[in-house]
Design an enzyme around this catalytic site. Structure first.
Site, short mmCIF file in Angstrom:
data_model
loop_
_atom_site.label_atom_id
_atom_site.label_comp_id
_atom_site.label_asym_id
_atom_site.label_seq_id
_atom_site.Cartn_x
_atom_site.Cartn_y
_atom_site.Cartn_z
N HIS A 151 5.71 46.12 22.52
CA HIS A 151 6.70 45.26 23.16
C HIS A 151 6.01 44.59 24.36
CE1 HIS A 151 10.92 44.54 24.85
NE2 HIS A 151 10.09 44.10 25.78
N LYS A 177 13.37 51.44 28.93
CA LYS A 177 11.94 51.41 29.27
C LYS A 177 11.64 52.51 30.27
CE LYS A 177 11.92 46.49 28.40
NZ LYS A 177 12.29 45.19 28.99
N GLU A 183 10.55 37.92 25.35
CA GLU A 183 10.09 39.15 24.70
C GLU A 183 9.38 38.80 23.41
OE1 GLU A 183 13.26 41.91 23.96
OE2 GLU A 183 13.73 42.15 26.08
N ASN A 232 15.34 36.82 27.93
CA ASN A 232 16.27 37.36 28.93
C ASN A 232 16.37 36.34 30.06
OD1 ASN A 232 16.54 39.83 27.49
ND2 ASN A 232 14.56 40.43 28.28
N ARG A 272 17.35 36.13 33.09
CA ARG A 272 17.64 36.77 34.39
C ARG A 272 16.32 37.34 34.92
NH1 ARG A 272 16.73 41.74 32.18
NH2 ARG A 272 17.75 42.16 30.24
C1 MV4 Z 1 12.13 44.62 16.29
C2 MV4 Z 1 11.26 45.67 15.98
C3 MV4 Z 1 10.45 45.54 14.88
N1 MV4 Z 1 10.52 44.43 14.10
N2 MV4 Z 1 12.16 43.54 15.48
C4 MV4 Z 1 14.13 46.67 20.14
C5 MV4 Z 1 15.05 46.10 21.16
C6 MV4 Z 1 15.35 44.70 20.76
N3 MV4 Z 1 14.93 43.82 21.80
C7 MV4 Z 1 14.57 44.47 19.51
N4 MV4 Z 1 13.83 45.66 19.20
C8 MV4 Z 1 12.97 45.73 18.15
N5 MV4 Z 1 12.94 44.65 17.33
C9 MV4 Z 1 11.38 43.47 14.43
N6 MV4 Z 1 11.43 42.39 13.64
C10 MV4 Z 1 11.26 46.78 16.82
C11 MV4 Z 1 12.14 46.84 17.88
C12 MV4 Z 1 12.16 48.06 18.63
C13 MV4 Z 1 12.91 49.17 18.16
C14 MV4 Z 1 13.68 49.12 17.00
C15 MV4 Z 1 14.41 50.21 16.55
C16 MV4 Z 1 14.39 51.41 17.30
C17 MV4 Z 1 13.66 51.47 18.47
C18 MV4 Z 1 12.90 50.36 18.91
C19 MV4 Z 1 12.14 50.45 20.08
C20 MV4 Z 1 11.45 49.36 20.52
C21 MV4 Z 1 11.45 48.17 19.79
#
Ligand code: MV4
Length: 440
Positions: free
Chosen positions: A208, A237, A275, A289, A291
């Site tokens: 991330h 986080k 992000e 985001n 903000r």
């Molecule tokens: C994702 C991903 C993997 N592939 N999208 C997490 C928060 C939100 N901002 C979007 N997130 C994610 N999006 C794609 N296409 C992985 C995450 C992700 C996550 C997903 C499920 C469970 C825990 C997670 C932790 C960090 C990021």
């Protein structure tokens, strides 16, 4: 001219904003709930107004009470901080209708980016590489199932209005897809009043990585480097760092130039964060985001730009005080979030200090941490020449931190960054599972 500013928030971010205002010679107005009478932001502000009972929906989320307080105190502007109403376009609009300056992007920009389907469409329009997936929102479940069969699994279903993992589901077998779309959509409808969902290819264990942006009303937009926030638990986080061990100067420049094109294209001003998912040397746009974020001090530490002061300047109609070519990324910075694991009264508080050591908090000896709000009670930020030195420095700094009376995750945070896995760097968001195995 902003001569007086109301801070529509509490905790460390309210303190942070009040400090910035004092430096700029701006009078400050705090608002507080009945649970926050003894809060530090209340003591620090020039004026403080109670806006309602402890539950957020009756106080920090109560738009009309906050605007009434601003008008009563003759404030010129409102800074929303993080969380609460900070990405609420309706609040931004009402602030402006009341004749007040909104310290943030235009309500239209907040709306366009708050909707992830439209944010992604804009990213694509301006040539920012996006997370692969089906275009637009899900309209027909049968057609979607066929499209996913062609695209391949796993996929992730996301709520267009979403945040914090609500309405988000990973699907690994095509026969589970239709049911999960229905569940995600009804979860999204319940949480956000909008059941719109969309589908992306699930990028397993990507990092991330987010990019700090800021623009002014003259149309200048700059990027201030990335933060790697891959260490998270339940979408919270725990550690943020910059630079990301995965991002090369070349990638940073490309990501930044893509991001600037997007923000200039949509006429964005104020602070914002894009992000990205980062995997196999590639970055993929995920969301914006609109903000300031909790982890902004990481960027301040390596760039020397005060993001809160820049936000206020920009809201006031002044141009950014720095240009892209002035921005240098100096060394390494890390932030550790200290969360209370139970409420309590601070019996003794001795935060660390030193060269490039920063603690953003609202604690003081005798303060009673209320059980009502976010569990984060302090952020510790360090700057160091390199990541290796930064990790040692953070461990040393956290060992100096004395906080009695309120149980926290401080020891667990030390263990996390002291693992060989964390020290090695270059991991994705699954890292915490591996770290927990190493710690035992
Ligand atoms: C994702 C991903 C993997 N592939 N999208 C997490 C928060 C939100 N901002 C979007 N997130 C994610 N999006 C794609 N296409 C992985 C995450 C992700 C996550 C997903 C499920 C469970 C825990 C997670 C932790 C960090 C990021």
């Amino acid at each position: 001219m902003i001569r007086s500013l109301l801070v529509a928030n509490r905790g460390e971010i309210a303190v942070r904003i009040i400090r910035a205002c004092k430096e700029l010679g701006i009078r400050t107005v705090a608002v507080y709930s009945e649970a926050d009478r003894q809060a530090l932001h209340v003591k620090m502000a020039d004026q403080a107004i109670c806006i309602g009972p402890p539950p957020s929906k009756d106080s920090y989320l109560n738009i009309s009470n906050i605007i009434s307080a601003a008008l009563h105190a003759r404030a010129d502007a409102i800074h929303p901080g993080v969380g609460f109403l900070s990405e609420n376009a309706e609040f931004a609009r009402q602030v402006q209708l009341a004749g007040l300056v909104w310290v943030g992007p235009d309500p239209q920009a907040i709306e366009m980016l708050g909707d992830k389907v439209s944010a992604k469409a804009n990213a694509k329009k301006y040539g920012v590489p996006c997370t692969p997936g089906l275009e637009g929102a899900v309209t027909n479940i049968e057609k979607t199932v066929e499209a996913v069969r062609d695209m391949g699994l796993p996929v992730i279903i996301k709520a267009s209005a979403g945040g914090g993992g609500k309405g988000m589901r990973v699907v690994r077998k095509v026969e589970d897809l239709a049911d999960n779309i229905r569940i995600a959509s009804s979860e999204a409808e319940k949480s956000f009043g909008d059941g719109t969902v969309f589908i992306e290819k699930y990028l397993e264990n990507a990092a991330h990585v987010e990019l700090q942006m800021i623009g002014d009303k003259q149309g200048n937009v700059i990027y201030l480097g990335e933060r790697d926030c891959s260490v998270q638990r339940n979408h919270q986080k725990l550690v943020e760092e910059s630079p990301s061990p995965l991002v090369t100067p070349e990638i940073r420049r490309r990501m930044g130039e893509d991001a600037v094109r997007l923000f200039k294209g949509i006429g964005y001003f104020g602070a914002g964060t894009i992000e990205f998912l980062f995997k196999d040397g590639q970055y993929y746009f995920m969301e914006v985001n609109s903000r300031i974020q909790v982890e902004h001090p990481v960027t301040e530490m390596i760039t020397n730009v005060d993001l809160i002061k820049e936000m206020i300047r920009v809201a006031n109609g002044e141009p950014l005080s720095v240009k892209q070519e002035d921005i240098r990324f100096d060394g390494y910075a890390m932030e550790i979030r200290i969360n209370a694991t139970a409420p309590g009264t601070v019996k003794y508080y001795l935060p660390p200090s030193g060269f490039k050591v920063r603690v953003d908090s609202f604690l003081y000896t005798g303060y009673k941490v209320p059980p009502t709000y976010d569990s984060m009670v302090a952020k510790v930020i360090i700057g160091a020449p390199t990541r290796a030195e930064g990790i040692n420095k953070m461990l040393s700094v956290l060992s100096e931190f004395e906080l009695d009376g309120v149980p926290t995750n401080l020891e667990s945070q030390k263990k996390i960054i002291n693992t060989s896995i964390f020290r090695k760097g270059g991991f994705g968001t699954n890292v915490l599972d591996a770290i927990m195995k190493e710690i035992g």
